[in-house]
Design a protein around this motif. Structure first.
Motif, short mmCIF file in Angstrom:
data_model
loop_
_atom_site.label_atom_id
_atom_site.label_comp_id
_atom_site.label_asym_id
_atom_site.label_seq_id
_atom_site.Cartn_x
_atom_site.Cartn_y
_atom_site.Cartn_z
N VAL A 1 -71.13 103.77 -49.05
CA VAL A 1 -70.57 103.04 -47.92
C VAL A 1 -69.30 102.31 -48.35
CG1 VAL A 1 -71.96 100.98 -48.39
CG2 VAL A 1 -71.16 101.42 -46.07
N TYR A 2 -68.30 102.31 -47.47
CA TYR A 2 -67.04 101.63 -47.74
C TYR A 2 -66.42 101.23 -46.40
CZ TYR A 2 -63.03 100.31 -50.63
OH TYR A 2 -62.07 99.60 -51.31
N PRO A 3 -65.91 100.02 -46.29
CA PRO A 3 -65.42 99.55 -44.98
C PRO A 3 -64.14 100.25 -44.53
CG PRO A 3 -64.95 97.92 -46.68
CD PRO A 3 -65.79 98.99 -47.33
N GLU A 4 -64.22 100.92 -43.40
CA GLU A 4 -63.02 101.55 -42.83
C GLU A 4 -62.27 100.56 -41.94
OE1 GLU A 4 -64.40 105.09 -40.86
OE2 GLU A 4 -64.96 106.07 -42.74
N LYS A 5 -62.97 99.48 -41.55
CA LYS A 5 -62.35 98.42 -40.75
C LYS A 5 -62.59 97.07 -41.43
CE LYS A 5 -62.83 100.81 -36.32
NZ LYS A 5 -63.40 100.73 -34.94
N PRO A 6 -61.94 96.83 -42.56
CA PRO A 6 -62.18 95.56 -43.28
C PRO A 6 -61.67 94.36 -42.49
CG PRO A 6 -60.37 96.78 -44.29
CD PRO A 6 -60.96 97.69 -43.24
N LEU A 7 -62.25 93.21 -42.81
CA LEU A 7 -61.83 91.96 -42.18
C LEU A 7 -60.39 91.63 -42.56
CD1 LEU A 7 -65.13 90.21 -43.04
CD2 LEU A 7 -64.22 90.18 -40.72
N VAL A 8 -59.65 91.08 -41.61
CA VAL A 8 -58.26 90.68 -41.86
C VAL A 8 -58.12 89.19 -41.59
CG1 VAL A 8 -55.83 91.07 -41.27
CG2 VAL A 8 -57.47 92.95 -41.09
N PRO A 9 -57.80 88.39 -42.60
CA PRO A 9 -57.73 86.93 -42.39
C PRO A 9 -56.51 86.54 -41.55
CG PRO A 9 -56.98 87.51 -44.60
CD PRO A 9 -57.50 88.78 -43.99
N PHE A 10 -56.63 85.39 -40.90
CA PHE A 10 -55.51 84.86 -40.12
C PHE A 10 -54.45 84.21 -41.02
CE2 PHE A 10 -58.39 84.48 -36.27
CZ PHE A 10 -57.77 85.53 -35.59
N TYR B 1 -70.75 93.30 -46.15
CA TYR B 1 -70.61 92.88 -44.75
C TYR B 1 -70.64 94.10 -43.84
CZ TYR B 1 -68.43 90.45 -40.72
OH TYR B 1 -68.15 89.91 -39.50
N ASP B 2 -69.88 95.12 -44.23
CA ASP B 2 -69.83 96.35 -43.46
C ASP B 2 -71.18 97.07 -43.49
OD1 ASP B 2 -68.05 98.61 -42.21
OD2 ASP B 2 -69.11 99.61 -43.84
N MET B 3 -71.78 97.15 -44.67
CA MET B 3 -73.05 97.87 -44.83
C MET B 3 -74.18 97.21 -44.04
SD MET B 3 -75.06 98.77 -48.38
CE MET B 3 -75.97 97.23 -48.55
N PHE B 4 -74.31 95.90 -44.15
CA PHE B 4 -75.38 95.19 -43.43
C PHE B 4 -75.22 95.32 -41.93
CE2 PHE B 4 -76.22 91.92 -47.05
CZ PHE B 4 -76.88 92.90 -47.77
N ASN B 5 -73.98 95.17 -41.47
CA ASN B 5 -73.76 95.17 -40.02
C ASN B 5 -73.83 96.55 -39.39
OD1 ASN B 5 -73.53 92.41 -39.28
ND2 ASN B 5 -71.55 92.31 -40.33
N GLY C 1 -63.13 81.57 -37.69
CA GLY C 1 -63.54 82.96 -37.49
C GLY C 1 -62.61 83.70 -36.54
N ASN C 2 -63.19 84.68 -35.82
CA ASN C 2 -62.45 85.51 -34.86
C ASN C 2 -61.35 86.35 -35.49
OD1 ASN C 2 -63.82 85.09 -32.45
ND2 ASN C 2 -62.71 83.18 -32.02
N GLU C 3 -61.48 86.66 -36.79
CA GLU C 3 -60.47 87.50 -37.44
C GLU C 3 -60.54 88.94 -36.91
OE1 GLU C 3 -62.27 85.09 -41.04
OE2 GLU C 3 -63.04 86.03 -39.20
N VAL C 4 -59.49 89.68 -37.20
CA VAL C 4 -59.47 91.11 -36.87
C VAL C 4 -60.63 91.80 -37.59
CG1 VAL C 4 -58.16 93.27 -37.10
CG2 VAL C 4 -56.98 91.14 -36.50
N ASN C 5 -61.37 92.61 -36.87
CA ASN C 5 -62.53 93.40 -37.36
C ASN C 5 -63.77 92.55 -37.66
OD1 ASN C 5 -61.07 95.81 -37.18
ND2 ASN C 5 -60.28 95.59 -39.26
N MET C 6 -63.77 91.28 -37.21
CA MET C 6 -64.99 90.49 -37.34
C MET C 6 -66.08 91.09 -36.46
SD MET C 6 -65.63 86.43 -36.50
CE MET C 6 -66.36 86.64 -34.86
N TRP D 1 -55.67 106.09 -44.58
CA TRP D 1 -55.20 106.19 -43.19
C TRP D 1 -55.99 105.27 -42.27
CZ3 TRP D 1 -50.86 107.80 -41.38
CH2 TRP D 1 -50.15 108.83 -42.00
N LYS D 2 -57.31 105.35 -42.38
CA LYS D 2 -58.17 104.60 -41.46
C LYS D 2 -58.03 103.09 -41.66
CE LYS D 2 -61.66 108.22 -40.85
NZ LYS D 2 -63.01 108.72 -41.25
N MET D 3 -57.94 102.65 -42.91
CA MET D 3 -57.88 101.21 -43.17
C MET D 3 -56.53 100.62 -42.78
SD MET D 3 -59.96 101.24 -46.79
CE MET D 3 -60.08 99.47 -47.06
N LEU D 4 -55.46 101.35 -43.02
CA LEU D 4 -54.15 100.85 -42.59
C LEU D 4 -54.07 100.75 -41.08
CD1 LEU D 4 -51.80 102.71 -45.10
CD2 LEU D 4 -52.03 100.23 -44.87
N LYS D 5 -54.63 101.74 -40.40
CA LYS D 5 -54.60 101.75 -38.94
C LYS D 5 -55.44 100.61 -38.36
CE LYS D 5 -55.44 104.76 -34.95
NZ LYS D 5 -55.93 106.09 -34.49
#
Length: 621
Positions: free
Chosen positions: A244-253, A60-64, A22-27, A298-302
């Motif tokens: 709903v759509y994730p603006e900060k999606p999870l990024v795997p290591f 994941y984004d919607m539930f959280n 775990g501990n990925e970006v945006n977790m 823009w938001k997701m790339l950032k």
């Protein structure tokens, strides 16, 4: 500091330990003691595949976003860790908190392809959750399945408490709220399931009984209590722009299959290919506004630091705002260290112009999916693509500097003849010949045309759900016909031919159109070592063949048997909006080799207008 469920010693002994820490970006991190519902989202395949799945990112984004819910994730442990967990009796755990999956309120399993079914049992087994729903208590989570394979949930019905039919953004909030109330009122598990069954789109298998005729076909499928509806209606998001759509999606290591920002431009497809389940179950077409997509880009790339952005849909060329969003992506990001990926495009002048801007022509290949080798068979499957369009598209691409083409076909389609099979080699040859029409000094090296064939599997809710499927031997003979013809071609050295595994295809065919009796085969195969069946290196056909024999299940009954138009199917209790009458008409049109226009040309009366959207609906109001 978070305590990991696996010791350093174990992590260092398995491949890709980053799959489990775990501990990925945006977790998302929450205090589990301060939420009312803990939901563990599962993709029953290895982490590298599951992290590429857009549906889980959305849910994941919607539930959280809910303060009272904590959504975490779990993936299938790879075979090395699987063996260690069994040996040391380590329970399967969620990535975020590292808590045992069995401690959660819900285990939500996404069902993307039939060949993951033994992995579902692996997840339950390693989590110490009883495999059969009837054996579970409130000590176990509610196991819920969703995704495309939920449109025929019967082969895995005994393993699930419930299924969600449709798109997850719609009634999950209602389900979670019902669960909270049910637990507060100290309902029994059965009482909760009956309340859940009254929520649109929720199917609870234990509340239905099935009877069979003497010939093995389904005689009846009926609710066994008043709370369960006779028909379960799929749930759809009609307003894609505000969904709903994730603006900060999870990024795997570690590198995932699709390591990029994904913009979903639309759902559904106007084309109506008769073999395509997604094209039917995701009707009607619903588009996302281009301005919303630009903002998301823009938001997701950032928020991710990804260096690639991709459009997602069944057929991106049919998105009406394509030119606007593509030009925006090129102008804003290309040349600034961000690659733009454009899958699912039809090869036309605009697409080639765009691809020449965003791809390194010397390194890339173009992909066409004619699906069938002859025009006759393309009309049967309603592909809506002529040979001239394929050849002219290839020629324009060659003039633009491309010299590699990938072609995707299917073998075993209804009404297929030897001429149709040999047509795959002939079409490949014609494409190669178009390359040599370009003056020698203007060519980009030698041409390579790679033709790949998969084997056709009839799927529920398609016009081909009545079709006979080929046997393993028939499939392989069809591949040999193509291969022999390929070797006769003048430009044979420029052609390459690959084909899919027939064993896997036959099994997929059983699981795709199976009923509840098939569940025993899946369980037997799993208990004898079947796992990761979609992976060539893991698939062991002999285990499955023995399981069919042990359980007394006839493979031919589910694959090569002819089906009558009035047969009751195991999935007929699900209402996708597309009527069975429409599918029957399309089946007859296929036999008659009649092409059905796409939805923007003419409404074909499939039935989804009642959802109140889609291009056919708009054109008739």
């Amino acid at each position: 500091m978070r305590k990991l469920a696996l010791s350093d010693e174990i992590l260092l002994s398995v491949s890709q330990p980053a799959r489990y820490i775990g501990n990925e970006v945006n977790m998302v991190v929450k205090d589990p003691s301060k939420v009312d519902v803990r939901f563990c989202m599962c993709f029953p395949d290895v982490y590298d595949i599951g992290m590429s799945h857009l549906g889980i990112q959305i849910l994941y984004d919607m539930f959280n976003r809910r303060d009272d819910v904590y959504c975490e994730r779990v993936y299938s442990p790879w075979t090395d860790l699987d063996a260690i967990m069994r040996e040391k009796n380590i329970p399967l755990f969620a990535i975020e908190s590292q808590d045992p999956v069995r401690d959660f309120d819900f285990l939500g399993i996404t069902l993307q392809y039939e060949m993951c079914y033994t992995n579902i049992l692996q997840i339950l087994d390693l989590s110490h959750i009883p495999l059969h729903a009837e054996d579970r208590t409130w000590e176990d989570p509610i196991v819920i399945g969703g995704g495309p394979c939920a449109y025929n949930p019967e082969p895995i019905a005994p393993f699930f408490d419930m299924f969600y039919i449709g798109e997850g953004e719609t009634v999950y909030d209602q389900l979670l709220d019902t669960y909270k109330i049910s637990r507060k009122q100290q309902d029994t598990r059965e009482q909760f399931l009956k309340k859940a069954a009254q929520i649109p789109g929720i199917y609870v298998p234990s509340l239905y009984d099935c009877e069979y005729n003497e010939d093995g076909t389904l005689k009846s499928f009926t609710p066994n209590c008043p709370e369960a509806p006779e028909k379960v209606e799929k749930q759809l998001v009609m307003d894609m722009t505000s969904a709903v759509y994730p603006e900060k999606p999870l990024v795997p290591f570690i590198r995932a299959t699709q390591d990029r920002v994904v913009l979903e431009v639309m759902r559904g497809c106007i084309r109506g290919c008769r073999f395509c389940q997604a094209g039917m179950i995701y009707r009607p077409v619903r588009e996302k506004d281009a301005e919303r997509l630009k903002d998301l880009a823009w938001k997701m790339l950032k928020s991710t630091g990804h260096e690639e952005i991709s459009l997602s849909s069944l057929s991106s060329s049919d998105y009406t705002g394509l030119e606007s969003i593509v030009n925006f992506l090129i102008d804003e990001f290309h040349g600034k260290g961000v690659n733009v990926s454009l899958p699912s495009l039809r090869i036309d002048a605009f697409s080639l112009d765009v691809m020449s801007k965003v791809q390194d022509v010397k390194k890339s290949s173009l992909t066409f999916a004619p699906e069938a080798g002859s025009q006759r068979l393309r009309d049967v499957i309603n592909k809506g693509l002529t040979e001239e369009e394929i050849l002219s598209g290839a020629f324009e691409a060659f003039k633009g500097g491309w010299n590699r083409v990938k072609l995707y076909f299917m073998l075993g389609l209804p009404t297929e003849t030897v001429e149709d099979m040999e047509g795959i080699a002939l079409l490949s040859e014609k494409i190669a010949e178009r390359y040599y029409e370009i003056p020698k000094d203007q060519r980009n090296g030698k041409v390579q045309v790679v033709a790949s064939t998969s084997f056709f599997v009839p799927k529920p809710f398609t016009p081909f759900q009545w079709a006979r499927m080929s046997t393993k031997e028939e499939f392989l003979e069809k591949a040999r016909v193509v291969n022999r013809k390929m070797k006769e071609m003048k430009n044979y050295k420029s052609l390459k031919y690959n084909w899919h595994e027939a064993d896997v295809t036959v099994l997929e065919g059983v699981l795709a159109r199976g009923d509840r009796r098939v569940a025993a085969v899946i369980e037997e195969a799993y208990k004898n070592g079947a796992l990761y069946d979609s992976w060539s290196e893991s698939f062991r056909n002999e285990i499955w063949m023995k399981a069919f024999e042990t359980c007394g299940i006839d493979i031919a009954f589910y694959t090569t048997r002819e089906r009558s138009l009035d047969e009751l199917f195991p999935w007929d209790f699900i209402d996708t909006g597309v009527s069975k009458e429409f599918l029957k008409r399309e089946w007859q049109n296929a036999i008659d080799q009649k092409v059905t226009p796409n939805c923007r040309e003419r409404c074909s009366g499939c039935g989804v207008r009642r959802f109140g959207g889609g291009v056919c609906y708009e054109n008739q109001n």
